[in-house]
Scaffold this active site. Structure first.
Site, PDB file in Angstrom:
ATOM      1  N   GLY A  15       0.780  -1.235   0.000  1.00  0.00           N
ATOM      2  CA  GLY A  15       0.000   0.000   0.000  1.00  0.00           C
ATOM      3  C   GLY A  15       0.812   1.286   0.000  1.00  0.00           C
ATOM      4  N   SER A  16       2.015   1.256  -0.597  1.00  0.00           N
ATOM      5  CA  SER A  16       2.774   2.507  -0.635  1.00  0.00           C
ATOM      6  C   SER A  16       2.100   3.528  -1.553  1.00  0.00           C
ATOM      7  CB  SER A  16       4.232   2.270  -1.029  1.00  0.00           C
ATOM      8  OG  SER A  16       4.328   1.834  -2.359  1.00  0.00           O
ATOM      9  N   ASN A  17       1.435   3.048  -2.603  1.00  0.00           N
ATOM     10  CA  ASN A  17       0.673   3.981  -3.444  1.00  0.00           C
ATOM     11  C   ASN A  17      -0.553   4.519  -2.705  1.00  0.00           C
ATOM     12  OD1 ASN A  17       1.704   4.383  -6.305  1.00  0.00           O
ATOM     13  ND2 ASN A  17       1.967   2.173  -6.022  1.00  0.00           N
ATOM     14  N   LEU A  93      -4.581  -7.056  -6.803  1.00  0.00           N
ATOM     15  CA  LEU A  93      -4.218  -8.188  -7.659  1.00  0.00           C
ATOM     16  C   LEU A  93      -5.400  -8.983  -8.207  1.00  0.00           C
ATOM     17  CD1 LEU A  93      -1.106  -9.439  -5.667  1.00  0.00           C
ATOM     18  CD2 LEU A  93      -1.125  -8.214  -7.851  1.00  0.00           C
ATOM     19  N   LYS A  94      -6.605  -8.513  -7.933  1.00  0.00           N
ATOM     20  CA  LYS A  94      -7.797  -9.214  -8.451  1.00  0.00           C
ATOM     21  C   LYS A  94      -8.443  -8.365  -9.540  1.00  0.00           C
ATOM     22  CE  LYS A  94      -7.701 -12.446  -5.297  1.00  0.00           C
ATOM     23  NZ  LYS A  94      -7.489 -13.850  -5.622  1.00  0.00           N
ATOM     24  N   LEU A  95      -9.278  -9.023 -10.328  1.00  0.00           N
ATOM     25  CA  LEU A  95     -10.043  -8.266 -11.327  1.00  0.00           C
ATOM     26  C   LEU A  95     -11.289  -7.703 -10.660  1.00  0.00           C
ATOM     27  CD1 LEU A  95     -10.026 -10.446 -14.567  1.00  0.00           C
ATOM     28  CD2 LEU A  95      -9.009  -8.184 -14.255  1.00  0.00           C
ATOM     29  N   ASN A 110      -5.954   2.788 -12.442  1.00  0.00           N
ATOM     30  CA  ASN A 110      -4.983   1.802 -11.963  1.00  0.00           C
ATOM     31  C   ASN A 110      -3.590   2.363 -12.206  1.00  0.00           C
ATOM     32  OD1 ASN A 110      -3.949  -0.716 -11.031  1.00  0.00           O
ATOM     33  ND2 ASN A 110      -3.594  -1.328 -13.151  1.00  0.00           N
ATOM     34  N   HIS A 112       0.305   1.086 -13.061  1.00  0.00           N
ATOM     35  CA  HIS A 112       1.055  -0.091 -13.540  1.00  0.00           C
ATOM     36  C   HIS A 112       2.535   0.276 -13.601  1.00  0.00           C
ATOM     37  CE1 HIS A 112       1.441  -3.928 -15.560  1.00  0.00           C
ATOM     38  NE2 HIS A 112       2.322  -3.341 -16.347  1.00  0.00           N
ATOM     39  N   GLU A 182       5.908   6.250  -9.328  1.00  0.00           N
ATOM     40  CA  GLU A 182       4.483   5.949  -9.117  1.00  0.00           C
ATOM     41  C   GLU A 182       3.890   6.885  -8.070  1.00  0.00           C
ATOM     42  OE1 GLU A 182       3.373   1.824  -8.518  1.00  0.00           O
ATOM     43  OE2 GLU A 182       5.182   1.154  -9.511  1.00  0.00           O
TER      44      GLU A 182
END
Ligand code: GRF
Length: 200
Positions: A15-17, A93-95, A110, A112, A182
């Site tokens: 969770g750094s973002n 990590l899930k859709l 998102n 990336h 990021e």
């Protein structure tokens, strides 16, 4: 309408973002506030970051429900209850369920850790991305913030920033360089999206 947009952040890990978005919100660099953090894992460190910032959290696992539809409904109800207007995926990590992608069309972002459309898609996450970039001998990589649509890593690119890849770089050193970028671009890109799309 509240003057700040209401944001839910979805995480799976450190969770750094998420932290960069919390910091930007608290310092007024983000025209939104994070009202809910949803994690696919109950041991994600990002949950602690949310707790420290006094943000409500919810651990969401589809497998805990009898049927997928029940899981989707529960998530949708949660987003409605918190009056969420924007969704930011940050290492999730899930859709996302398709009904939610549709409901929040053009309001889901998102981040990336590469220069999309290169090094995106299924299986391209975490260290896999940086390993592939180094293996291909790329001279540069970077970070991309994009809109989430129904195809993995596919939606409109909102912001990108490059970093150079040196011959000495390892996947770990490259990941660290990219992560720094990021943290700079995610709050900026999300703020820009909110300012451009929100009808106040
Ligand atoms: C970041 O590299 C992000 O680009 C990717 O997953 C990582 C999450 O890191 N989607 P963190 O959990 O925000 O520290």
């Amino acid at each position: 309408m509240d003057s700040l947009a209401r944001i839910a952040v979805f995480i799976s890990g450190g969770g750094s973002n998420l932290q960069s978005l919390i910091d930007a919100s608290e310092s007024g660099r983000l025209s939104g506030k994070i009202v809910l953090v949803i994690s696919s894992r109950d041991n994600a460190y990002g949950l602690e970051r949310a707790f420290n910032a006094e943000i409500d959290t919810f651990v969401y696992k589809v497998k805990n429900y009898a049927a997928k539809e029940d899981a989707y409904r529960d998530l949708m109800e949660m987003l409605e209850e918190y009056e969420v207007e924007y969704i930011a995926l940050a290492g999730y990590l899930k859709l996302l369920p398709v009904p939610i992608v549709r409901q929040y069309k053009n309001r889901i972002t998102n981040i990336h850790p590469a220069l999309l459309p290169k090094y995106g898609g299924s299986g391209m996450y975490g260290h896999h991305v940086h390993e592939a970039v180094i293996k291909a001998g790329e001279k540069e990589s970077g970070a991309t913030v994009h809109i989430v649509d129904e195809i993995y890593d596919h939606g409109k690119i909102l912001m990108q920033q490059k970093v150079s890849v040196s011959p000495e770089d390892t996947p770990e050193s490259l990941a660290a360089k990219v992560l720094k970028i990021e943290h700079q671009i995610y709050p900026k890109a999300l703020d820009k999206l909110i300012r451009e799309t929100r009808k106040i």
